[in-house]
Scaffold this motif. Structure first.
Motif, PDB file in Angstrom:
ATOM      1  N   THR A  18      74.418  23.348  66.729  1.00  0.00           N
ATOM      2  CA  THR A  18      73.305  22.951  65.864  1.00  0.00           C
ATOM      3  C   THR A  18      72.174  23.973  65.937  1.00  0.00           C
ATOM      4  O   THR A  18      71.576  24.322  64.911  1.00  0.00           O
ATOM      5  CB  THR A  18      72.782  21.557  66.270  1.00  0.00           C
ATOM      6  N   SER A  19      71.891  24.472  67.124  1.00  0.00           N
ATOM      7  CA  SER A  19      70.825  25.459  67.303  1.00  0.00           C
ATOM      8  C   SER A  19      71.148  26.756  66.555  1.00  0.00           C
ATOM      9  O   SER A  19      70.279  27.337  65.894  1.00  0.00           O
ATOM     10  CB  SER A  19      70.608  25.755  68.785  1.00  0.00           C
ATOM     11  N   VAL A  20      72.398  27.204  66.647  1.00  0.00           N
ATOM     12  CA  VAL A  20      72.791  28.429  65.955  1.00  0.00           C
ATOM     13  C   VAL A  20      72.741  28.237  64.442  1.00  0.00           C
ATOM     14  O   VAL A  20      72.260  29.104  63.710  1.00  0.00           O
ATOM     15  CB  VAL A  20      74.190  28.895  66.422  1.00  0.00           C
ATOM     16  N   ARG A  21      73.200  27.095  63.966  1.00  0.00           N
ATOM     17  CA  ARG A  21      73.139  26.830  62.515  1.00  0.00           C
ATOM     18  C   ARG A  21      71.698  26.795  62.032  1.00  0.00           C
ATOM     19  O   ARG A  21      71.385  27.291  60.947  1.00  0.00           O
ATOM     20  CB  ARG A  21      73.848  25.525  62.186  1.00  0.00           C
ATOM     21  N   PHE A  22      70.803  26.202  62.833  1.00  0.00           N
ATOM     22  CA  PHE A  22      69.374  26.186  62.494  1.00  0.00           C
ATOM     23  C   PHE A  22      68.853  27.625  62.398  1.00  0.00           C
ATOM     24  O   PHE A  22      68.165  27.978  61.446  1.00  0.00           O
ATOM     25  CB  PHE A  22      68.575  25.402  63.545  1.00  0.00           C
ATOM     26  N   ALA A  23      69.191  28.444  63.388  1.00  0.00           N
ATOM     27  CA  ALA A  23      68.740  29.841  63.381  1.00  0.00           C
ATOM     28  C   ALA A  23      69.279  30.590  62.169  1.00  0.00           C
ATOM     29  O   ALA A  23      68.558  31.374  61.543  1.00  0.00           O
ATOM     30  CB  ALA A  23      69.162  30.533  64.672  1.00  0.00           C
ATOM     31  N   GLN A  24      70.511  30.328  61.800  1.00  0.00           N
ATOM     32  CA  GLN A  24      71.087  30.985  60.625  1.00  0.00           C
ATOM     33  C   GLN A  24      70.358  30.583  59.347  1.00  0.00           C
ATOM     34  O   GLN A  24      70.089  31.416  58.487  1.00  0.00           O
ATOM     35  CB  GLN A  24      72.579  30.668  60.505  1.00  0.00           C
ATOM     36  N   ARG A  25      70.051  29.290  59.228  1.00  0.00           N
ATOM     37  CA  ARG A  25      69.389  28.782  58.024  1.00  0.00           C
ATOM     38  C   ARG A  25      67.910  29.148  57.955  1.00  0.00           C
ATOM     39  O   ARG A  25      67.414  29.552  56.911  1.00  0.00           O
ATOM     40  CB  ARG A  25      69.500  27.259  57.961  1.00  0.00           C
ATOM     41  N   ARG A  26      67.194  28.956  59.048  1.00  0.00           N
ATOM     42  CA  ARG A  26      65.731  29.041  59.032  1.00  0.00           C
ATOM     43  C   ARG A  26      65.167  30.383  59.471  1.00  0.00           C
ATOM     44  O   ARG A  26      64.076  30.746  59.053  1.00  0.00           O
ATOM     45  CB  ARG A  26      65.128  27.948  59.920  1.00  0.00           C
ATOM     46  N   ILE A  27      65.881  31.081  60.335  1.00  0.00           N
ATOM     47  CA  ILE A  27      65.360  32.340  60.862  1.00  0.00           C
ATOM     48  C   ILE A  27      66.054  33.516  60.191  1.00  0.00           C
ATOM     49  O   ILE A  27      65.423  34.503  59.847  1.00  0.00           O
ATOM     50  CB  ILE A  27      65.527  32.399  62.405  1.00  0.00           C
ATOM     51  N   GLY A  28      67.344  33.403  59.995  1.00  0.00           N
ATOM     52  CA  GLY A  28      68.115  34.502  59.419  1.00  0.00           C
ATOM     53  C   GLY A  28      68.659  35.383  60.524  1.00  0.00           C
ATOM     54  O   GLY A  28      67.984  36.293  60.978  1.00  0.00           O
ATOM     55  N   VAL A  29      69.849  35.085  60.967  1.00  0.00           N
ATOM     56  CA  VAL A  29      70.471  35.841  62.053  1.00  0.00           C
ATOM     57  C   VAL A  29      71.121  37.078  61.466  1.00  0.00           C
ATOM     58  O   VAL A  29      71.996  36.974  60.612  1.00  0.00           O
ATOM     59  CB  VAL A  29      71.506  34.976  62.800  1.00  0.00           C
ATOM     60  N   ARG A  30      70.686  38.237  61.927  1.00  0.00           N
ATOM     61  CA  ARG A  30      71.257  39.500  61.464  1.00  0.00           C
ATOM     62  C   ARG A  30      72.251  40.006  62.496  1.00  0.00           C
ATOM     63  O   ARG A  30      72.020  41.002  63.176  1.00  0.00           O
ATOM     64  CB  ARG A  30      70.146  40.508  61.212  1.00  0.00           C
ATOM     65  N   ALA A  31      73.314  39.251  62.621  1.00  0.00           N
ATOM     66  CA  ALA A  31      74.373  39.568  63.573  1.00  0.00           C
ATOM     67  C   ALA A  31      75.619  38.798  63.164  1.00  0.00           C
ATOM     68  O   ALA A  31      75.539  37.833  62.407  1.00  0.00           O
ATOM     69  CB  ALA A  31      73.951  39.159  64.987  1.00  0.00           C
ATOM     70  N   GLY A  66      70.572  34.588  77.556  1.00  0.00           N
ATOM     71  CA  GLY A  66      69.532  33.569  77.646  1.00  0.00           C
ATOM     72  C   GLY A  66      68.345  33.839  76.741  1.00  0.00           C
ATOM     73  O   GLY A  66      68.503  34.139  75.553  1.00  0.00           O
ATOM     74  N   ALA A  67      67.147  33.746  77.312  1.00  0.00           N
ATOM     75  CA  ALA A  67      65.916  33.917  76.539  1.00  0.00           C
ATOM     76  C   ALA A  67      65.818  35.313  75.935  1.00  0.00           C
ATOM     77  O   ALA A  67      65.266  35.487  74.848  1.00  0.00           O
ATOM     78  CB  ALA A  67      64.697  33.629  77.406  1.00  0.00           C
ATOM     79  N   GLN A  68      66.371  36.319  76.606  1.00  0.00           N
ATOM     80  CA  GLN A  68      66.319  37.674  76.060  1.00  0.00           C
ATOM     81  C   GLN A  68      67.251  37.828  74.861  1.00  0.00           C
ATOM     82  O   GLN A  68      66.979  38.621  73.962  1.00  0.00           O
ATOM     83  CB  GLN A  68      66.595  38.702  77.156  1.00  0.00           C
ATOM     84  N   ALA A  69      68.332  37.072  74.825  1.00  0.00           N
ATOM     85  CA  ALA A  69      69.194  37.058  73.640  1.00  0.00           C
ATOM     86  C   ALA A  69      68.444  36.436  72.469  1.00  0.00           C
ATOM     87  O   ALA A  69      68.507  36.931  71.338  1.00  0.00           O
ATOM     88  CB  ALA A  69      70.475  36.287  73.923  1.00  0.00           C
ATOM     89  N   VAL A  70      67.711  35.372  72.742  1.00  0.00           N
ATOM     90  CA  VAL A  70      66.902  34.731  71.703  1.00  0.00           C
ATOM     91  C   VAL A  70      65.822  35.694  71.221  1.00  0.00           C
ATOM     92  O   VAL A  70      65.568  35.809  70.014  1.00  0.00           O
ATOM     93  CB  VAL A  70      66.284  33.405  72.212  1.00  0.00           C
ATOM     94  N   ALA A  71      65.204  36.413  72.142  1.00  0.00           N
ATOM     95  CA  ALA A  71      64.175  37.395  71.770  1.00  0.00           C
ATOM     96  C   ALA A  71      64.762  38.462  70.839  1.00  0.00           C
ATOM     97  O   ALA A  71      64.143  38.816  69.824  1.00  0.00           O
ATOM     98  CB  ALA A  71      63.578  38.040  73.017  1.00  0.00           C
ATOM     99  N   LYS A  72      65.946  38.967  71.158  1.00  0.00           N
ATOM    100  CA  LYS A  72      66.581  39.969  70.299  1.00  0.00           C
ATOM    101  C   LYS A  72      66.897  39.397  68.918  1.00  0.00           C
ATOM    102  O   LYS A  72      66.711  40.069  67.908  1.00  0.00           O
ATOM    103  CB  LYS A  72      67.860  40.499  70.958  1.00  0.00           C
ATOM    104  N   LEU A  73      67.360  38.152  68.872  1.00  0.00           N
ATOM    105  CA  LEU A  73      67.620  37.488  67.599  1.00  0.00           C
ATOM    106  C   LEU A  73      66.346  37.462  66.753  1.00  0.00           C
ATOM    107  O   LEU A  73      66.367  37.791  65.569  1.00  0.00           O
ATOM    108  CB  LEU A  73      68.123  36.069  67.854  1.00  0.00           C
ATOM    109  N   LEU A  74      65.230  37.084  67.371  1.00  0.00           N
ATOM    110  CA  LEU A  74      63.960  36.993  66.656  1.00  0.00           C
ATOM    111  C   LEU A  74      63.458  38.370  66.214  1.00  0.00           C
ATOM    112  O   LEU A  74      62.971  38.530  65.091  1.00  0.00           O
ATOM    113  CB  LEU A  74      62.910  36.303  67.529  1.00  0.00           C
ATOM    114  N   ILE A  75      63.580  39.361  67.079  1.00  0.00           N
ATOM    115  CA  ILE A  75      63.126  40.713  66.736  1.00  0.00           C
ATOM    116  C   ILE A  75      63.875  41.245  65.526  1.00  0.00           C
ATOM    117  O   ILE A  75      63.277  41.790  64.596  1.00  0.00           O
ATOM    118  CB  ILE A  75      63.281  41.656  67.944  1.00  0.00           C
TER     119      ILE A  75
END
Length: 125
Positions: A18-31, A66-75
């Motif tokens: 669910t978290s990954v799907r949210f990130a794909q929809r709302r943030i835009g995962v470039r990976a 962990g949190a650094q993976a999330v940081a890279k996703l956001l960057i």
């Protein structure tokens, strides 16, 4: 590894999915997004034990967890998310983010969408 980054998550965990799907929809995962259960982890430079323990961002033969993976996703998502990702990479925010990530990861079976597959009793952390 070359080319597009890869986001690895626990495909058996409802909260993670669910978290990954949210990130794909709302943030835009470039990976490329894939569950660790379907990834060639050795070819990506990581292990099953690490993938069971935390979300992974793999880019140019470097593995962030962990949190650094999330940081890279956001960057990599660009504005408005990238400033938050950069903040999460700097102490003391980095330490707080990792502590919060670990708290959530250790209790994901109790969170909305959590499943028995997320339980530490099944060898998961």
């Amino acid at each position: 590894m070359t080319g597009q980054p890869v986001l690895i998550f626990d495909g058996d965990c409802g909260f993670c999915t669910t978290s990954v799907r949210f990130a794909q929809r709302r943030i835009g995962v470039r990976a490329r997004v894939t569950a660790w259960q379907f990834a060639d982890l050795a070819a990506l430079g990581t292990t099953r034990e690490r993938a069971e323990h935390e979300v992974l961002w793999i880019d140019r033969d470097r593995v962030y967890g962990g949190a650094q993976a999330v940081a890279k996703l956001l960057i990599t998502a660009g504005l408005p998310w990238s400033p938050l990702g950069f903040v999460l990479r700097v102490p003391p925010f980095r330490w707080v983010a990792q502590g919060l990530y670990r708290l959530i990861a250790n209790n994901r079976r109790r969170l909305p969408g959590g499943t028995p597959a997320c339980s530490p009793s099944l060898g998961r952390r």
